[in-house]
Design a protein around this motif. Structure first.
Motif, short mmCIF file in Angstrom:
data_model
loop_
_atom_site.label_atom_id
_atom_site.label_comp_id
_atom_site.label_asym_id
_atom_site.label_seq_id
_atom_site.Cartn_x
_atom_site.Cartn_y
_atom_site.Cartn_z
N VAL A 79 0.86 -1.18 0.00
CA VAL A 79 0.00 0.00 0.00
C VAL A 79 0.89 1.23 0.00
O VAL A 79 2.00 1.23 0.56
CB VAL A 79 -0.94 0.02 1.23
CG1 VAL A 79 -1.88 -1.16 1.21
CG2 VAL A 79 -0.15 0.05 2.53
N TYR A 80 0.44 2.29 -0.64
CA TYR A 80 1.22 3.52 -0.74
C TYR A 80 0.32 4.71 -0.42
O TYR A 80 -0.89 4.67 -0.64
CB TYR A 80 1.76 3.71 -2.17
CG TYR A 80 2.66 2.60 -2.64
CD1 TYR A 80 4.01 2.54 -2.28
CD2 TYR A 80 2.16 1.59 -3.48
CE1 TYR A 80 4.83 1.52 -2.73
CE2 TYR A 80 2.97 0.56 -3.92
CZ TYR A 80 4.30 0.54 -3.55
OH TYR A 80 5.12 -0.48 -3.99
N ARG A 133 -3.33 4.10 -1.45
CA ARG A 133 -3.52 3.32 -2.68
C ARG A 133 -3.03 1.90 -2.44
O ARG A 133 -1.96 1.68 -1.87
CB ARG A 133 -2.72 3.96 -3.82
CG ARG A 133 -2.72 3.18 -5.12
CD ARG A 133 -2.15 4.04 -6.25
NE ARG A 133 -0.80 4.49 -5.95
CZ ARG A 133 0.32 3.93 -6.40
NH1 ARG A 133 0.23 2.84 -7.16
NH2 ARG A 133 1.50 4.42 -6.10
N VAL A 176 -1.97 -1.76 -4.15
CA VAL A 176 -1.51 -2.40 -5.38
C VAL A 176 -1.61 -3.90 -5.18
O VAL A 176 -1.15 -4.45 -4.18
CB VAL A 176 -0.05 -2.01 -5.70
CG1 VAL A 176 0.42 -2.73 -6.97
CG2 VAL A 176 0.08 -0.50 -5.86
N TYR A 177 -2.23 -4.56 -6.14
CA TYR A 177 -2.48 -5.99 -5.98
C TYR A 177 -2.51 -6.66 -7.35
O TYR A 177 -2.39 -6.01 -8.38
CB TYR A 177 -3.82 -6.23 -5.26
CG TYR A 177 -5.00 -5.64 -5.98
CD1 TYR A 177 -5.81 -6.42 -6.80
CD2 TYR A 177 -5.32 -4.28 -5.84
CE1 TYR A 177 -6.88 -5.90 -7.47
CE2 TYR A 177 -6.40 -3.74 -6.50
CZ TYR A 177 -7.18 -4.54 -7.32
OH TYR A 177 -8.25 -4.00 -7.99
N GLN A 228 -1.30 -6.98 -12.64
CA GLN A 228 -1.24 -6.01 -11.55
C GLN A 228 -2.31 -4.94 -11.71
O GLN A 228 -2.55 -4.43 -12.80
CB GLN A 228 0.14 -5.34 -11.49
CG GLN A 228 0.26 -4.32 -10.34
CD GLN A 228 1.67 -3.83 -10.14
OE1 GLN A 228 2.54 -4.60 -9.76
NE2 GLN A 228 1.89 -2.55 -10.41
N LYS A 229 -2.97 -4.62 -10.61
CA LYS A 229 -3.98 -3.57 -10.61
C LYS A 229 -3.78 -2.72 -9.36
O LYS A 229 -3.05 -3.11 -8.43
CB LYS A 229 -5.39 -4.16 -10.62
CG LYS A 229 -5.72 -4.94 -11.87
CD LYS A 229 -7.20 -5.32 -11.91
CE LYS A 229 -8.05 -4.09 -12.21
NZ LYS A 229 -9.49 -4.47 -12.40
N SER A 230 -4.41 -1.57 -9.32
CA SER A 230 -4.34 -0.74 -8.13
C SER A 230 -5.70 -0.11 -7.86
O SER A 230 -6.52 0.05 -8.78
CB SER A 230 -3.29 0.37 -8.29
OG SER A 230 -3.67 1.28 -9.31
N LYS A 231 -5.93 0.24 -6.61
CA LYS A 231 -7.18 0.89 -6.23
C LYS A 231 -6.84 2.04 -5.31
O LYS A 231 -6.12 1.88 -4.33
CB LYS A 231 -8.11 -0.10 -5.52
CG LYS A 231 -9.47 0.51 -5.16
CD LYS A 231 -10.39 -0.56 -4.60
CE LYS A 231 -11.71 0.05 -4.16
NZ LYS A 231 -12.47 0.58 -5.32
N ARG A 232 -7.34 3.22 -5.63
CA ARG A 232 -7.07 4.43 -4.86
C ARG A 232 -8.25 4.83 -3.99
O ARG A 232 -9.33 4.26 -4.09
CB ARG A 232 -6.75 5.60 -5.81
CG ARG A 232 -5.58 5.38 -6.74
CD ARG A 232 -5.43 6.53 -7.71
NE ARG A 232 -4.32 6.33 -8.63
CZ ARG A 232 -3.07 6.70 -8.38
NH1 ARG A 232 -2.77 7.29 -7.25
NH2 ARG A 232 -2.11 6.46 -9.27
#
Length: 365
Positions: A6-7, A16, A18-19, A30-34
């Motif tokens: 997580v960032y 955010r 990242v997974y 890879q995807k990310s969710k904010r």
């Protein structure tokens, strides 16, 4: 376990996650969710994604439903809601051809084929929409929590209408109800004579009426406390909490109805305080109502639940406002009451114009 960090966003306000997700060919992406407000929320989301990575989306839809979806939902739903969902899915999904397909192989055309089979059954618009919501919910769950790349339900028109029942509300006027009630003897059929009055004058859901016990009744205060509901599933009587928090309420009784209720309860000799005073099932009430409508030669045929709509119509016609109807029926919000019964109060709205008409007429005399 795959590392999923997580960032904090550049502005330092949001987090955010990242997974990675599994694709249909078995590879990962890879995807990310904010937009997480705290690091803890972002980490909790990643835990769900790690869970998803462990899921085998090559399993059949049937297996996913029974081993993943339904166990996940069981702790989230009230028992009655869960049992209703389980019945619909078992009857209309687990026995359908689509249930044998791998969940990650289901395509939009498979969903459409399932919808078309449902439409052939001739169910009501409301029930069709409810069934549609079940399959959409299953694939949304797989996408959100188990790494399904994209739900095949996306972009597909829904079947049925959620508001269809509200567009076709059926109800009895007070005169029609009295005509029906006259077909039931208060001496030889006291239970049903009383039960149908509670439905009409108190606006109870039938499950609320059938869950009533002596302990729920306050004869001094002339009221009934609604705190539970009855249903029968798998040949077992089930008592659960009512539909919503607002369904827990106290309803006051007209004097004549309170007197009849007291005579009925007094006749239940040595009856336990916590036993149901109407020891019948919903189907029995439905059958009895149908027979009495035939006996009374009723032309306006309604359901047991429509007595609840009839109560709203009756009290609105007598000048009750929407907030009083909301409290009587135990609706979750005033918006629900207005959406359902606003057309019943059109005549009241016309009376506003008539006030001015009367004043103008008086001024012209």
């Amino acid at each position: 376990m795959i590392y999923m960090p997580v960032y904090k966003d550049a502005d330092g306000k949001k987090w955010r996650a990242v997974y990675r997700i599994k694709l249909r060919d078995g590879s990962t992406k890879q995807k990310s969710k904010r937009g997480f407000r705290t690091k803890k929320e972002a980490e909790a989301y990643i835990v769900e994604q790690q869970k998803a990575m462990k899921a085998d989306l090559g399993m059949t839809l049937s297996t996913f439903i029974t081993e993943k979806y339904m166990p996940d939902k069981k702790g989230m739903l009230k028992e009655r809601t869960y049992l209703t969902k389980e019945h619909m899915i078992r009857t209309h999904l687990l026995e359908a051809p689509i249930a044998g397909m791998s969940i990650n192989a289901v395509q939009p055309e498979d969903i459409i084929a399932w919808q078309n089979e449902i439409l052939k059954q001739g169910y009501s618009e409301c029930y069709n929409r409810t069934l549609n919501n079940q399959i959409v919910g299953i694939f949304n769950h797989a996408e959100r929590y188990y790494g399904l790349e994209k739900s095949p339900c996306r972009g597909i028109a829904k079947i049925g209408r959620s508001d269809a029942e509200k567009q076709m509300l059926r109800y009895w006027t007070h005169e029609e109800f009295l005509e029906f009630l006259d077909s039931i003897s208060p001496e030889t059929d006291a239970m049903y004579h009383l039960l149908f009055q509670l439905q009409y004058y108190c606006g109870f859901r039938i499950g609320e009426t059938l869950a009533l016990t002596k302990a729920d009744i306050d004869f001094v205060g002339k009221s009934i406390f609604i705190s539970k509901t009855y249903d029968r599933r798998n040949k077992k009587d089930i008592i659960t909490e009512p539909k919503t928090k607002n369904s827990i309420r106290r309803v006051y009784l007209p004097d004549s109805l309170c007197d009849e209720l007291k005579r009925y309860v007094d006749g239940l000799y040595e009856y336990p305080e916590d036993a149901r005073i109407f020891p019948v099932i919903i189907r029995a009430v439905e059958t009895k109502m149908h027979r009495q409508m035939e006996k009374a030669s009723m032309t306006n045929i309604i359901r047991v639940h429509d007595l609840r709509h009839s109560a709203a119509s009756f009290y609105l016609s007598q000048g009750a406002d929407m907030y009083a109807i909301q409290r009587l029926l135990g609706h979750a919000s005033i918006e629900e009451t207005i959406r359902t019964y606003s057309h019943f109060s059109i005549e009241q709205d016309r009376q506003i114009a008539n006030i001015v008409n009367r004043l103008n007429k008086k001024g012209g005399d």
